[in-house]
Design an enzyme around this catalytic site. Structure first.
Site, PDB file in Angstrom:
ATOM      1  N   HIS A  96       0.800  -1.225   0.000  1.00  0.00           N
ATOM      2  CA  HIS A  96       0.000   0.000   0.000  1.00  0.00           C
ATOM      3  C   HIS A  96       0.835   1.279   0.000  1.00  0.00           C
ATOM      4  O   HIS A  96       0.298   2.379   0.138  1.00  0.00           O
ATOM      5  CB  HIS A  96      -0.922  -0.005   1.232  1.00  0.00           C
ATOM      6  CG  HIS A  96      -2.197   0.739   1.028  1.00  0.00           C
ATOM      7  ND1 HIS A  96      -2.596   1.775   1.844  1.00  0.00           N
ATOM      8  CD2 HIS A  96      -3.157   0.590   0.092  1.00  0.00           C
ATOM      9  CE1 HIS A  96      -3.769   2.227   1.432  1.00  0.00           C
ATOM     10  NE2 HIS A  96      -4.129   1.546   0.366  1.00  0.00           N
ATOM     11  N   LYS A 151       2.932   4.545  -1.194  1.00  0.00           N
ATOM     12  CA  LYS A 151       2.760   5.518  -2.272  1.00  0.00           C
ATOM     13  C   LYS A 151       3.906   6.516  -2.156  1.00  0.00           C
ATOM     14  O   LYS A 151       3.738   7.600  -1.607  1.00  0.00           O
ATOM     15  CB  LYS A 151       1.409   6.231  -2.138  1.00  0.00           C
ATOM     16  CG  LYS A 151       0.214   5.284  -1.993  1.00  0.00           C
ATOM     17  CD  LYS A 151      -1.033   6.063  -1.563  1.00  0.00           C
ATOM     18  CE  LYS A 151      -2.175   5.129  -1.227  1.00  0.00           C
ATOM     19  NZ  LYS A 151      -1.950   4.372   0.028  1.00  0.00           N
ATOM     20  N   ASP A 206      16.631  10.489  -7.787  1.00  0.00           N
ATOM     21  CA  ASP A 206      18.096  10.604  -7.684  1.00  0.00           C
ATOM     22  C   ASP A 206      18.608  10.324  -6.275  1.00  0.00           C
ATOM     23  O   ASP A 206      19.641  10.866  -5.861  1.00  0.00           O
ATOM     24  CB  ASP A 206      18.557  11.999  -8.134  1.00  0.00           C
ATOM     25  CG  ASP A 206      18.364  12.210  -9.625  1.00  0.00           C
ATOM     26  OD1 ASP A 206      18.381  11.225 -10.374  1.00  0.00           O
ATOM     27  OD2 ASP A 206      18.178  13.372 -10.036  1.00  0.00           O
TER      28      ASP A 206
END
Length: 218
Positions: free
Chosen positions: A158, A160, A165
């Site tokens: 779940h 996100k 870089d």
């Protein structure tokens, strides 16, 4: 004979003093470099930004496909949360690590594919259930040659978040879906605070290793 030994002693003494001097200067040089590196790290521009959604509907064509100017469409070209998100992504130069529960937005997937085509090392971790739903862009990413790994559990992957870089973190409630971008109440934090970035980097590497396809048992 005494004069010879005296001259020899003087010669070696001079050489030793020179070596000691070189050693001291080298040590001072290294210390100075370390100080400068620490100073540059502190001097680095601090990035802390929060984006809220739903975003205004704006044209992202110029950012993705045109070097300058507007595309001429009737959509607004004003600044918006989705435009700022895409600009952050397009600033990537070396690597982009994505760990996303749901990824269905066309403009964001086009951005990721474009970065891959530019030579950026893109890696994606996805949820095994949601990556297979209609509208998922995971297949498009894989077709473009971007490596994707997923969990093998009934529980959701779940997360996100994204790391640009290895120095800039993007995280929040935002799924990379059109509904989240244009309809839902969502948030996205963007920061280059090393104390926050590193744990997410570590988590990505841990999951990337855990979700190695050679370890799948189905």
């Amino acid at each position: 004979m005494f004069g010879y030994h005296r001259d020899l002693f003087a010669m070696w003494s001079t050489r030793i003093l020179k070596l000691v001097g070189i050693f001291i200067l080298s040590a001072l040089g290294l210390e100075l470099m370390a100080v400068l590196l620490r100073y540059n790290r502190k001097k680095r521009t601090k990035l802390q930004e929060v984006l809220f959604f739903p975003s205004r509907v704006t044209c992202v064509y110029p950012s993705l496909y045109v070097e300058s100017g507007k595309c001429g469409c009737k959509r607004s070209h004003a600044d918006s949360s989705i435009m700022r998100l895409i600009r952050h992504l397009l600033s990537t130069r070396q690597s982009l690590d994505l760990c996303l529960f749901s990824f269905t937005d066309t403009e964001l997937s086009s951005t990721v594919v474009l970065l891959h085509q530019r030579g950026v090392r893109v890696r994606v971790i996805a949820d095994s259930n949601y990556m297979a739903l209609n509208g998922s862009k995971i297949g498009i990413l894989r077709k473009a040659g971007i490596p994707v790994r997923h969990d093998q559990s009934r529980a959701y992957m779940h997360h996100k978040f994204a790391v640009i870089d290895k120095t800039v973190l993007l995280t929040g409630s935002l799924n990379w879906t059109s509904q989240a971008l244009l309809e839902n109440r969502e948030n996205l934090l963007i920061t280059n605070d090393e104390a926050l970035v590193k744990p997410f980097l570590d988590q990505f590497e841990e999951l990337w290793e855990e979700y190695d396809p050679t370890k799948y048992n189905f």
